[in-house]
Motif scaffolding. Structure first.
Motif, short mmCIF file in Angstrom:
data_model
loop_
_atom_site.label_atom_id
_atom_site.label_comp_id
_atom_site.label_asym_id
_atom_site.label_seq_id
_atom_site.Cartn_x
_atom_site.Cartn_y
_atom_site.Cartn_z
N GLY A 121 0.82 -1.20 0.00
CA GLY A 121 0.00 0.00 0.00
C GLY A 121 0.85 1.25 0.00
O GLY A 121 0.42 2.31 -0.43
N ASN A 122 2.07 1.13 0.48
CA ASN A 122 2.97 2.28 0.54
C ASN A 122 4.31 1.81 -0.03
O ASN A 122 5.26 1.61 0.71
CB ASN A 122 3.11 2.71 2.00
CG ASN A 122 3.88 4.00 2.15
OD1 ASN A 122 4.17 4.65 1.16
ND2 ASN A 122 4.22 4.34 3.37
N PRO A 123 4.37 1.60 -1.36
CA PRO A 123 5.52 0.89 -1.91
C PRO A 123 6.78 1.74 -2.01
O PRO A 123 6.77 2.81 -2.63
CB PRO A 123 5.05 0.48 -3.31
CG PRO A 123 3.87 1.31 -3.62
CD PRO A 123 3.38 1.94 -2.38
N PRO A 124 7.89 1.29 -1.43
CA PRO A 124 9.14 2.04 -1.55
C PRO A 124 9.66 2.06 -2.98
O PRO A 124 10.29 3.03 -3.41
CB PRO A 124 10.12 1.30 -0.63
CG PRO A 124 9.36 0.24 0.03
CD PRO A 124 8.02 0.11 -0.58
N CYS A 125 9.39 1.00 -3.74
CA CYS A 125 9.92 0.94 -5.10
C CYS A 125 9.29 2.03 -5.95
O CYS A 125 9.97 2.66 -6.76
CB CYS A 125 9.65 -0.43 -5.72
SG CYS A 125 7.90 -0.87 -5.85
N CYS A 159 13.14 -2.17 -2.66
CA CYS A 159 12.22 -3.19 -2.19
C CYS A 159 12.82 -3.94 -1.02
O CYS A 159 13.88 -4.53 -1.14
CB CYS A 159 11.91 -4.18 -3.31
SG CYS A 159 10.88 -5.55 -2.75
N PRO A 160 12.13 -3.94 0.14
CA PRO A 160 12.69 -4.64 1.30
C PRO A 160 12.51 -6.15 1.25
O PRO A 160 13.00 -6.85 2.11
CB PRO A 160 11.90 -4.05 2.47
CG PRO A 160 10.71 -3.42 1.90
CD PRO A 160 10.88 -3.23 0.45
N TYR A 161 11.78 -6.62 0.23
CA TYR A 161 11.44 -8.05 0.19
C TYR A 161 12.20 -8.81 -0.89
O TYR A 161 12.02 -10.00 -1.03
CB TYR A 161 9.94 -8.21 -0.04
CG TYR A 161 9.11 -7.44 0.95
CD1 TYR A 161 8.43 -6.30 0.57
CD2 TYR A 161 9.03 -7.85 2.27
CE1 TYR A 161 7.68 -5.59 1.48
CE2 TYR A 161 8.29 -7.15 3.19
CZ TYR A 161 7.61 -6.01 2.79
OH TYR A 161 6.87 -5.31 3.69
N GLY A 162 12.99 -8.13 -1.69
CA GLY A 162 13.72 -8.82 -2.75
C GLY A 162 12.83 -9.33 -3.85
O GLY A 162 13.14 -10.31 -4.51
N SER A 163 11.68 -8.68 -4.06
CA SER A 163 10.73 -9.21 -5.04
C SER A 163 11.09 -8.89 -6.47
O SER A 163 10.48 -9.41 -7.39
CB SER A 163 9.34 -8.60 -4.80
OG SER A 163 8.99 -8.72 -3.45
N ARG A 164 12.05 -7.98 -6.66
CA ARG A 164 12.30 -7.51 -8.01
C ARG A 164 13.57 -8.11 -8.58
O ARG A 164 14.56 -8.25 -7.88
CB ARG A 164 12.43 -5.99 -8.00
CG ARG A 164 11.12 -5.33 -7.71
CD ARG A 164 11.29 -3.86 -7.44
NE ARG A 164 10.06 -3.14 -7.70
CZ ARG A 164 9.68 -2.73 -8.89
NH1 ARG A 164 10.44 -2.93 -9.92
NH2 ARG A 164 8.54 -2.10 -9.04
N SER A 165 13.53 -8.43 -9.88
CA SER A 165 14.70 -9.04 -10.52
C SER A 165 15.12 -8.19 -11.70
O SER A 165 14.28 -7.71 -12.47
CB SER A 165 14.37 -10.43 -11.04
OG SER A 165 13.68 -11.17 -10.08
N PHE A 166 16.41 -8.04 -11.86
CA PHE A 166 16.94 -7.30 -13.00
C PHE A 166 17.36 -8.29 -14.07
O PHE A 166 17.90 -9.34 -13.78
CB PHE A 166 18.13 -6.46 -12.55
CG PHE A 166 18.75 -5.63 -13.63
CD1 PHE A 166 20.02 -5.90 -14.09
CD2 PHE A 166 18.05 -4.57 -14.17
CE1 PHE A 166 20.59 -5.12 -15.08
CE2 PHE A 166 18.61 -3.79 -15.17
CZ PHE A 166 19.89 -4.07 -15.63
#
Lengths: 255, 126
Positions: A121-125, A159-166
């Protein structure tokens, strides 16, 4: 009335103070409304509830990952430093580092946990993306525009959860079977789960939810007080990942 | 004129070099007129042929923004038909022959749109 310099300065100063005061009050009020992202009864707020006990029933199961990655042309890369993943399993201490688990049943704490983008709801990304290639939709989905992503990886760091991949390498040669229905991405952009928004547009549930044979993944609308998600969350206690960060994640794990 | 021989020779060589593009064009002949091949039986595209020829880039950009950033997926064509705003699934359903359709003009004009880096062209002709 003759107004001398001193009088003029007094009037001007009071006016300026009045305007600034009124302006700052209005600004702060506006800010407060925008910062907490609670849509109240103005449309759906999509979320996912995961039941880890059901998920762990079949050991080594990866039906959801396989379905998601096949639907969205996610590459399978051997080098773990290049890996691209939209939904995967993480160890319990990595998924919930703020949980104290001494003497808690090892059946839960030593088994993998299914994790994905939390569509916060409050996304850092979203906050750090310099091009708004990622943004939060009205319905809660944190969406990605791969045309606009410049590959700066600020969101990956945010992202604090590591959900994103490059995409470190060109993904196309590493996709087992390219699906015509969905585009691939190129080298140099960041990707993550988009909650199957293209399927939601056709009133289909997300691919992972549909693929799970144990029905461990539940998808629904948090704004519907009588919906499936709300009733499940009322009946059982649920935790979210790293709630103390204030990101307001939308993926709940039933305890 | 002193050194007339050297000057005339030099001048002749210079003109030959400077007018090289014109000699080349004269030798190469008239440019071949290219026409992309239409394989569909449909009578109407999303818009009129001349509009599409001039504006398909703009149309695709607009569609991209509508679909990705606004979540609006269907559009109404000039003929009143409802279409999904999708390159791979709508445009390429009538024009699957990327090499004879898209690439004929693009190659001639040395344009390399990067759509195909991500958007999947149909397997048969890509």
């Amino acid at each position: 009335m003759t107004l001398h310099r001193r009088g003029f300065l007094k009037v001007a100063g009071l006016t300026a103070a009045g305007v600034a005061g009124a302006g700052s009050v209005r600004l702060r009020a506006g800010d407060a409304a925008a910062s907490t992202a609670h849509e109240t009864a103005t449309g759906p707020r999509w979320a996912i509830v995961i039941d880890p006990r059901k998920c762990l029933k079949k050991e080594g199961c990866s039906d959801c990952t396989a379905a998601c990655h096949a639907t969205h042309n996610v590459p399978a890369l051997e080098n773990p430093r290049h890996e691209v993943k939209w939904i995967w399993k993480e160890g319990f201490p990595e998924a919930f580092p703020d949980q104290e688990v001494e003497y808690v049943d090892e059946a839960l704490t030593e088994k993998p946990v299914l994790v994905l983008c939390n569509h916060c709801g409050n996304p850092p990304c979203v906050r750090v993306c310099p091009t708004q290639a990622t943004w939060r939709r009205e319905d809660g989905i944190v969406m990605m525009d791969w045309h606009r992503c410049i590959g700066c990886r600020y969101c990956v760091a945010g992202c604090p959860y590591g959900s994103r991949s490059f995409n470190w390498v060109d993904p196309r040669p590493h996709i087992k079977e390219i699906s015509q229905e969905f585009p691939t991405r190129t080298k140099g952009v960041v990707e993550k789960c988009t909650l199957c928004e293209e399927r939601l547009a056709k009133n289909q549930p997300p691919a992972c939810v549909e693929a799970c044979k144990e029905k461990a993944l539940m998808f629904g609308d948090l704004n519907d007080p009588n919906g499936e998600l709300r009733s499940v969350l009322r009946s059982r206690y649920a935790i979210r990942r790293k709630p103390g960060l204030g990101t307001q994640p939308a993926v709940y794990y039933l305890v | 004129m002193h050194d007339a021989g050297k000057i005339i020779t030099g001048l002749a060589l210079f003109l030959a070099a400077a007018l090289l593009p014109f000699w080349h064009n004269a030798a190469a002949g008239k440019a071949v007129k290219i026409e992309p091949k239409i394989v569909t039986q449909e009578k109407q595209c999303v818009a009129a042929k001349d509009t599409m020829r001039a504006n398909h880039m703009d149309l695709l950009n607009t569609w991209r923004d509508q679909v990705v950033r606004q979540g609006r997926r269907t559009a109404v064509t000039e003929g009143g038909k409802q279409v999904a705003m999708s390159l791979s699934n709508t445009c390429l359903s009538c024009h699957p022959n990327k090499q004879d359709f898209c690439d004929t003009c693009h190659n001639y004009l040395a344009v390399a749109p990067y759509c195909w880096d991500c958007h999947v062209a149909p397997k048969e002709r890509s």
